[in-house]
Design a protein around this motif. Structure first.
Motif, mmCIF file in Angstrom:
data_model
loop_
_atom_site.group_PDB
_atom_site.id
_atom_site.type_symbol
_atom_site.label_atom_id
_atom_site.label_comp_id
_atom_site.label_asym_id
_atom_site.label_seq_id
_atom_site.Cartn_x
_atom_site.Cartn_y
_atom_site.Cartn_z
ATOM 1 N N THR A 148 -0.445 6.651 -4.855
ATOM 2 C CA THR A 148 -1.534 7.522 -4.403
ATOM 3 C C THR A 148 -1.210 8.138 -3.050
ATOM 4 O OG1 THR A 148 -2.979 5.974 -5.515
ATOM 5 C CG2 THR A 148 -4.035 7.601 -4.130
ATOM 6 N N THR A 199 -7.632 4.874 -1.217
ATOM 7 C CA THR A 199 -6.364 4.646 -0.510
ATOM 8 C C THR A 199 -6.490 4.945 0.979
ATOM 9 O OG1 THR A 199 -5.425 5.583 -2.496
ATOM 10 C CG2 THR A 199 -3.880 4.850 -0.876
ATOM 11 N N TYR A 226 -5.501 3.682 3.884
ATOM 12 C CA TYR A 226 -4.554 2.662 4.338
ATOM 13 C C TYR A 226 -5.031 1.846 5.541
ATOM 14 C CZ TYR A 226 -1.006 5.109 1.517
ATOM 15 O OH TYR A 226 -0.304 5.688 0.505
ATOM 16 N N THR A 230 -5.778 7.861 -7.873
ATOM 17 C CA THR A 230 -4.384 7.990 -8.306
ATOM 18 C C THR A 230 -4.196 9.264 -9.110
ATOM 19 O OG1 THR A 230 -4.289 5.589 -8.380
ATOM 20 C CG2 THR A 230 -2.501 6.755 -9.451
ATOM 21 N N SER A 258 2.408 2.361 -3.249
ATOM 22 C CA SER A 258 1.534 2.791 -4.350
ATOM 23 C C SER A 258 1.666 4.308 -4.512
ATOM 24 C CB SER A 258 0.089 2.409 -4.047
ATOM 25 O OG SER A 258 -0.454 3.290 -3.092
ATOM 26 N N LEU A 305 0.829 -1.213 0.000
ATOM 27 C CA LEU A 305 0.000 0.000 0.000
ATOM 28 C C LEU A 305 0.853 1.247 0.000
ATOM 29 C CD1 LEU A 305 -2.860 -0.901 2.481
ATOM 30 C CD2 LEU A 305 -2.997 -0.616 0.025
#
Lengths: 313, 536
Positions: free
Chosen positions: A32, A277, A279, B416, A30, A27
């Motif tokens: 993001t 996202t 987490y 993203t 990534s 994670l």
């Protein structure tokens, strides 16, 4: 047996630790950045940094991991970055719908698929066998969401027997629970039923050619008794393995089913968290799923004892 | 607040009648029979993840904010700002001091009265997060509570947008919170949802990803004027509002048709024929201002650091292509809108829009040659999970390929993209050249709220354009108080915008809303407001 269970339970600790490390690293590597999502369009770079600091995302990765792992050891999965609610609360809100959906799906699938598989093997080569296998191929091939839409169209909109969407807790209203869970369980169960029916048929065909089955027939036992008591019991070890491993398939299908039927379960929680996202939520849910899967494997292994007395732990 | 619609005229007498009946029953000692709770079941356009409308700009949180909180001023359907929590206001002769008085009867959901100090703290917090708020704070010398009901805002220089800022209708809306919450760091979320709006947030029943519940706040005192956009009387006609998030458009449509929900905020346009086949459902465009599609360039890197290339890109597209790609049905979009500040808005003008009106491939190619375009790859961010953005990315990619540009579509998800658009590195190092997005018209109505035209370089919105003339004109607009003079500035600004091309406005479209015919009193407004609505 007890010693075996304890050994297996202890073995889950390093497995879960590995899962935790893997999920955390995946994670955080990534691209993001939740701080940027939260900050929105008007924020200055300084404000984004401040949000990152408040979320603890500006600390070195190993520190973030140690902080998270330390809390995890105390049963604290952290808080959602977005809603600010504890992850345990979010998971707690979602466990029942997913658990009930999975259990009902397994129940429907096992109750329908094993007899169908047994009958298909018994009547091998006949139209019954071909019909069961055609249905199995259909169930295995058609995506869950298509089956879901078809069931909504038929069961909800045309017949009006079931609601289109939503979930009612079994603790609040049993009737409401049954009406809400039936279509999703059937949709999700299709692929699972297909898997179990095919496995049952294949294993039963093998067993039915064994000498002891022929002996059972020769000594004049009724067909039902031969099929259920002699053949099926011996075929149950691979079938129960399929049932256990198939739960992984179910977990994948749960995400889609919960979305199509708007059920507030863990699958939807996972997808929503991944898409933004979040987490702590993703980490928490994956840990829960992994733990469930590990424990389920243990249960499957223990169930072998019931079907095969030669197996001892 | 000069226009009155039919239901608005009817609702006031009906309310009085109901009140009279209740009083009479109470006076006679008649035990009123227990009435069933009226519930409005809504499928919102998104899941409510954040509950602090100052912390986030998300439209869903703004909509939630309007239920729970109230504002000092609010915009009406004539796009004029009216007092809302304010009883009235006075401006000093030099135009630098605004004295605002709160109206009587304002109360927070925890029973505390609304005081001027609450408003002061709320405006200060909002002024640190919101773009228009930040601009207002830059010219604000002080903002203070004089007594419990009066506050003063003193400017350091004349500023024409004080009321427009405090009555801002879209994100971030300057909602008035209790001081103890408004004192929260603006970069952290408030931890309690207490407002003074017409509905209370039921924290215990909030399930992110599933449902949000609001209950009528019985002590709320609405204004006497009829509801009009965010202004006027916010009369809660239902006891309870349930937001039920249904992520799948087909399921949400079926739930509406089956009567399981009453109101579907943003149905997918391609499912509308199915929904409209149900005679018990109304499909309306409740937002008369609409939405503007946006194709944004990165000004830091070639080739779009060259205005000729940006102009070429604009010559290569036409709005109808975008609108058909993202909306499909022409009844839900303008064939052409050349106004950077929206058609139908107070600053609508199409001056300078010739290069967007006509698609001219030859001209675009000639401009590329003149610019010396050397085949540098153009990285277009393509958020495939958001149809409005995805459609714009695809249309742009094809248009640029048609004029000979070397295009790379970078498929990703919206989250993203939200991160990647902030990357200031070159496209080959994780940056980008173009990204697609959209803004509600309510956000684009003037040169200050429309942050996509801001051109202050590194401090500007993603893409970081720099153009001093644009900034000077925006500042001149902000200082001007005369509408006609503001319009003249906007015309001059728009000519510069079409020359500079900070972004391509890809069209103006209107999102329909669907609701069952048992729902009455739906307001026409750029934000879905839930007061005034009743359920039969």
């Amino acid at each position: 047996m007890i010693a075996y269970i304890i050994r297996r339970l202890l073995a889950t600790i390093p497995i879960m630790a590995l899962v935790a490390v893997f999920v955390f690293m995946l994670l955080h590597l990534s691209p993001t950045d939740p701080a940027l999502i939260i900050a929105g369009d008007f924020a200055t770079p300084e404000q984004v940094d401040e949000i990152r600091r408040q979320l603890g995302l500006n600390a070195p990765l190993y520190q973030q991991f140690l902080h998270w792992a330390g809390n995890l050891m105390q049963g604290d999965l952290g808080k959602s970055i977005y809603s600010g609610l504890p992850v345990t609360t979010l998971i707690g809100q979602r466990v029942e719908p997913t658990l009930m959906l999975t259990l009902c799906t397994m129940l429907i699938a096992i109750v329908l698929a094993i007899p169908l598989g047994v009958i298909a093997a018994w009547k091998v080569g006949t139209w019954i066998d071909r019909t069961v296998m055609t249905l199995a191929v259909f169930g295995f091939s058609v995506p869950v969401f298509v089956i879901g839409y078809l069931l909504i169209l038929g069961g909800s909109r045309k017949l009006g027997w079931f609601p289109v969407q939503g979930y009612t807790s079994i603790l609040d209203d049993f009737g409401g629970f049954v009406s809400h869970i039936t279509l999703p369980a059937l949709a999700l169960g299709a692929v699972y039923m297909a898997l179990i029916a095919r496995m049952t048929r294949a294993t039963m065909l093998e067993v039915l050619n064994e000498d002891y089955v022929r002996t059972a027939y020769a000594k004049g036992l009724a067909t039902r008794k031969v099929l259920v008591k002699h053949a099926l019991k011996n075929a149950m070890v691979p079938i129960s393995t399929t049932i256990g491993l198939g739960v992984a398939l179910l977990i994948g299908g749960v995400v889609v089913t919960e979305t199509v039927f708007a059920i507030p379960g863990l699958g939807r929680l996972t997808v929503d968290a991944v898409l933004r996202t979040d987490y702590p939520v993703i980490q928490g849910v994956i840990l829960v799923f992994s733990l469930t899967y590990v424990l389920l494997n243990l249960l499957v292994d223990l169930s072998y004892v019931l079907f095969d007395p030669r197996i001892r732990y | 607040m000069t226009k009155h619609t039919g239901f608005k005229c009817l609702s006031a007498p009906m309310r009085h009648l109901a009140l009279a009946g209740t009083v009479a029953a109470a006076g006679l000692g008649i035990a009123a029979p227990a009435l069933a709770q009226s519930v409005l079941k809504v499928v919102p356009h998104a899941d409510l993840r954040n509950i602090d409308p100052i912390w986030t700009t998300a439209y869903i949180t703004r909509n939630h904010g309007y239920l729970v909180w109230d504002t000092l001023f609010a915009m009406d359907e004539n796009l004029e700002v009216q007092p809302q929590m304010a009883e009235g206001y006075e401006v000093s002769e030099d135009g630098l001091t605004y004295t605002i008085t709160l109206r009587d009867g304002l109360m927070f959901h925890d029973g505390a009265p609304v005081k001027a100090e609450d408003a002061v703290a709320s405006i200060k917090r909002w002024g640190q997060r919101d773009g228009m708020g930040q601009k207002l704070m830059r010219v604000t010398e002080s903002i203070e509570a004089v007594d419990d009901k009066t506050l003063t805002l003193t400017l350091s220089e004349p500023y024409g947008l004080v009321l427009q800022s405090l009555g801002k209708i879209s994100s971030n809306v300057p909602f008035i919170m209790p001081k103890r919450l408004a004192d929260t760091d603006p970069n952290a979320q408030i931890e309690e949802i207490i407002g003074s709006g017409p509905f209370k947030f039921v924290a215990d029943e909030w399930q992110p990803g599933n449902q949000v519940i609001y209950e009528k706040f019985a002590e709320y005192v609405p204004r006497d004027e009829p509801a009009s956009y965010a202004a006027g009387g916010k009369v809660a006609n239902v006891d309870r509002i349930e937001w039920r998030y249904i992520p799948d458009a087909a399921t949400a449509s079926q739930a509406l048709m089956a009567g399981e929900v009453d109101y579907y905020e943003q149905p997918a346009v391609d499912l509308l024929p199915m929904i409209q086949s149900d005679p018990g459902i109304k499909v309306e465009t409740v937002d008369p201002l609409g939405t503007q599609g946006v194709i944004r360039f990165n000004f830091k890197y070639p080739p779009f650091d060259n205005k000729l290339v940006r102009q070429a890109a604009m010559w290569s597209v036409q709005q109808a292509d975008y609108m058909y790609a993202i909306m499909g049905d022409p009844q839900y979009f303008e064939e052409f809108c050349g106004a950077y500040f929206m058609c139908g808005g107070p600053y609508e003008t199409d001056v300078g829009s010739e290069l967007l009106r006509e698609k001219d491939i030859d001209k675009a190619k000639a401009l590329l040659v003149e610019a010396g375009y050397d085949g540098t790859p153009v990285v277009i961010l393509d958020p495939t999970d958001v149809p409005v953005a995805h459609g714009q990315a695809l249309v742009t990619a094809q248009a640029l390929r048609d004029i000979g540009m070397n295009v790379e579509l970078s498929a990703l998800d919206w989250a993203t993209m939200t991160s990647r658009r902030a990357v200031r590195e070159s496209p080959e190092n994780g940056g980008w050249n173009i990204f697609p997005t959209w803004w509600l018209a309510a956000d684009q109505l003037n040169p200050i709220t429309n942050i996509s035209v801001a051109a202050s370089g590194e401090n500007a919105w993603f893409g970081w354009p720099e153009n001093q003339k644009i900034e000077d004109l925006r500042n001149a607009f902000a200082k001007e108080t005369d509408l006609e003079k503001q319009k003249a500035i906007v015309e001059e600004l728009q000519i510069e915008l079409y020359d500079f091309v900070p972004y391509i406005p890809t069209g103006q479209y209107y999102q329909p809303t669907a609701y069952r015919d048992n729902v009455k009193g739906v307001l026409t407004a750029p934000v879905p407001f839930f007061w005034n609505i009743s359920v039969e």
